[in-house]
Design a protein around this motif. Structure first.
Motif, short mmCIF file in Angstrom:
data_model
loop_
_atom_site.label_atom_id
_atom_site.label_comp_id
_atom_site.label_asym_id
_atom_site.label_seq_id
_atom_site.Cartn_x
_atom_site.Cartn_y
_atom_site.Cartn_z
N ASN A 84 0.82 -1.23 0.00
CA ASN A 84 0.00 0.00 0.00
C ASN A 84 0.84 1.27 0.00
O ASN A 84 0.44 2.29 0.55
CB ASN A 84 -0.97 0.02 1.19
N GLY A 85 2.01 1.18 -0.64
CA GLY A 85 2.83 2.37 -0.81
C GLY A 85 3.98 2.52 0.17
O GLY A 85 4.81 3.41 0.01
N PHE A 86 4.04 1.66 1.18
CA PHE A 86 5.11 1.75 2.17
C PHE A 86 6.40 1.16 1.60
O PHE A 86 6.38 0.10 0.96
CB PHE A 86 4.73 0.99 3.46
N GLY A 87 7.51 1.83 1.83
CA GLY A 87 8.78 1.31 1.29
C GLY A 87 9.99 1.95 1.94
O GLY A 87 9.88 2.94 2.69
N GLY A 88 11.14 1.40 1.63
CA GLY A 88 12.41 1.86 2.21
C GLY A 88 12.86 3.15 1.55
O GLY A 88 12.86 3.26 0.33
N ILE A 89 13.27 4.11 2.37
CA ILE A 89 13.71 5.42 1.89
C ILE A 89 15.23 5.46 1.83
O ILE A 89 15.92 5.07 2.78
CB ILE A 89 13.20 6.54 2.82
N GLY A 90 15.74 5.95 0.70
CA GLY A 90 17.18 6.13 0.56
C GLY A 90 17.50 7.49 -0.02
O GLY A 90 16.60 8.27 -0.36
N GLY A 91 18.78 7.78 -0.16
CA GLY A 91 19.22 9.04 -0.76
C GLY A 91 19.42 10.15 0.25
O GLY A 91 19.63 9.91 1.45
N GLU A 92 19.33 11.37 -0.27
CA GLU A 92 19.62 12.57 0.54
C GLU A 92 18.87 12.60 1.87
O GLU A 92 19.39 13.08 2.88
CB GLU A 92 19.24 13.79 -0.31
N TYR A 93 17.64 12.10 1.87
CA TYR A 93 16.85 12.06 3.10
C TYR A 93 17.58 11.41 4.27
O TYR A 93 17.31 11.73 5.42
CB TYR A 93 15.60 11.20 2.90
N VAL A 94 18.44 10.42 3.99
CA VAL A 94 18.92 9.54 5.06
C VAL A 94 20.35 9.79 5.51
O VAL A 94 20.83 9.10 6.41
CB VAL A 94 18.72 8.04 4.70
N LEU A 95 21.03 10.79 4.93
CA LEU A 95 22.45 10.97 5.28
C LEU A 95 22.70 11.13 6.78
O LEU A 95 23.56 10.44 7.34
CB LEU A 95 23.08 12.11 4.47
N PRO A 96 21.98 12.00 7.49
CA PRO A 96 22.28 12.15 8.93
C PRO A 96 22.04 10.85 9.72
O PRO A 96 22.79 10.55 10.66
CB PRO A 96 21.32 13.26 9.39
N THR A 97 21.03 10.10 9.34
CA THR A 97 20.77 8.82 10.00
C THR A 97 21.90 7.84 9.72
O THR A 97 22.36 7.12 10.61
CB THR A 97 19.41 8.25 9.52
N ALA A 98 22.37 7.82 8.47
CA ALA A 98 23.47 6.93 8.10
C ALA A 98 24.73 7.30 8.87
O ALA A 98 25.41 6.43 9.45
CB ALA A 98 23.73 6.99 6.60
N LEU A 99 25.06 8.59 8.93
CA LEU A 99 26.28 9.03 9.63
C LEU A 99 26.20 8.70 11.11
O LEU A 99 27.20 8.28 11.71
CB LEU A 99 26.49 10.54 9.43
N ALA A 100 25.03 8.86 11.70
CA ALA A 100 24.86 8.54 13.13
C ALA A 100 25.10 7.06 13.38
O ALA A 100 25.77 6.68 14.35
CB ALA A 100 23.46 8.93 13.59
N ASN A 101 24.58 6.21 12.50
CA ASN A 101 24.76 4.77 12.68
C ASN A 101 26.21 4.36 12.46
O ASN A 101 26.75 3.54 13.22
CB ASN A 101 23.79 4.00 11.77
N VAL A 102 26.85 4.91 11.44
CA VAL A 102 28.28 4.63 11.22
C VAL A 102 29.07 5.00 12.46
O VAL A 102 29.87 4.21 12.99
CB VAL A 102 28.81 5.41 9.99
N ASN A 103 28.84 6.19 12.97
CA ASN A 103 29.62 6.68 14.09
C ASN A 103 29.28 5.94 15.40
O ASN A 103 30.18 5.64 16.20
CB ASN A 103 29.41 8.17 14.25
N ALA A 104 28.01 5.63 15.58
CA ALA A 104 27.61 4.91 16.80
C ALA A 104 28.29 3.54 16.88
O ALA A 104 28.75 3.12 17.94
CB ALA A 104 26.09 4.75 16.84
N PHE A 105 28.36 2.85 15.74
CA PHE A 105 28.98 1.51 15.76
C PHE A 105 30.50 1.59 15.73
O PHE A 105 31.17 0.72 16.28
CB PHE A 105 28.39 0.63 14.65
#
Ligand code: DHB
Length: 313
Positions: free
Chosen positions: A217-238
């Protein structure tokens, strides 16, 4: 100098595709081999070929993308065959990452056991996907710490070499701590790829008041510019919590400066997903040259000198 030596291999530069993008067929994989990327990874495979979800199931967006592909892939044997011909020792100078994402824990363990026995197995780096959000009715393994531990026990029991895991994004400090504790219990988990898509966003096309993609029903995984801060936080947290492990950054890399930020946060290799889909494999030459120029501007002689150099204030 953009070369990086990690996981027993030397990569000409830190860039590679994100699993799922431009890596489902021999032709696509060969286009990555021929590109300026430092390495590549195969589409997450299941034991059997799958058609995946009904289309439209991927939409590029001005600030990124949404997808609910549903694990369409040619099946384990197809990618194992590709590796037979193309892994280091075969035709290619690039070590190849191999993504598996079984429909069940047994599926994943069986594929890992086969890969361990593969003639080119020592020239392949296994990325075990613990974060596929797009198979209806199947929760993400990475969000259930007990399940993640069971999966890692099952795979380490049959896979004697170091390997890595593809993690979902986490959004809570306690979850970073809990996931790191599980992962640190497995020394053979040598690398962590952070992050998979930000799961289950909803993109609306309000010209026709409909969802952008058909599955779920339209739900899906988001990628690209939207997710950079989340990606950086996860990289740094681990990076902070798992000092023995190599971190591979994934999420929101559009240009060399984004890749530089992943390095600062602690990534040794950097994957490109949505932007690779939009631009094609030529993206690697551009991003590599931009990264090189940016490192020089910042006074770093080599990219490895920038890894983990993020400062707090
Ligand atoms: C798919 C999406 C993912 O994010 C993933 O990790 C594996 C598969 C897919 O929908 O095909």
């Amino acid at each position: 100098d953009l070369s990086v030596s990690v996981l027993g291999h030397t990569f000409a530069n830190p860039l590679m595709n994100a699993a799922g993008v431009c890596c489902s067929t021999t032709e696509e994989l060969d286009s990555l081999l021929a590109s300026a990327s430092g390495t590549l990874i195969t589409k997450s495979c299941t034991a059997q070929q799958r058609d995946g979800n009904p289309a439209p199931r991927f939409k590029p967006l001005p600030l990124g993308s949404i997808n609910s592909m549903g694990l369409p892939n040619e099946g384990y044997e197809y990618y194992a065959e590709y590796v037979s011909h193309r892994a280091k020792g075969g035709a290619a100078a690039k070590p190849i990452f191999f993504s598996i994402s079984g429909m069940t824990m047994q599926d994943s363990a069986d594929m890992a056991a086969k890969l361990a026995a593969h003639p080119q197995g020592a020239n392949v780096l296994l990325e075990l996907n613990l974060s596929c959000p797009n198979v209806p009715g199947k929760p993400q393994i990475g969000y259930d710490m007990q399940d993640m531990r069971r999966y890692l026990e099952a795979v380490t029991a049959v896979y004697p070499r170091p390997f890595g895991v593809k993690l979902p994004p986490y959004f809570d400090m306690a979850h970073f701590d809990q996931a790191a504790e599980v992962l640190n219990a497995f020394p053979s988990v040598a690398f962590l790829t952070c992050i998979n898509s930000v799961g289950n966003g909803l993109v609306i096309d309000d010209t026709c008041d409909t969802v952008a993609i058909k599955p779920k029903n339209g739900f899906g995984g988001i990628g690209g510019e939207y997710v950079l801060p989340t990606a950086l936080a996860n990289v740094n947290a681990f990076r902070t919590r798992c000092p023995e492990k190599v971190i591979i950054g994934c999420g929101g890399v559009l240009c060399g400066r984004d890749a530089y930020q992943h390095l600062l946060a602690g990534a040794s290799l950097v994957q490109v997903g949505t932007q690779l889909w939009k631009e094609g494999p030529d993206a690697f030459r551009r991003i590599r040259d931009e990264l090189q120029a940016h490192l020089a501007r910042k006074g770093y002689g080599a990219d490895r000198d920038a890894i983990g150099k993020l400062k707090v204030i």
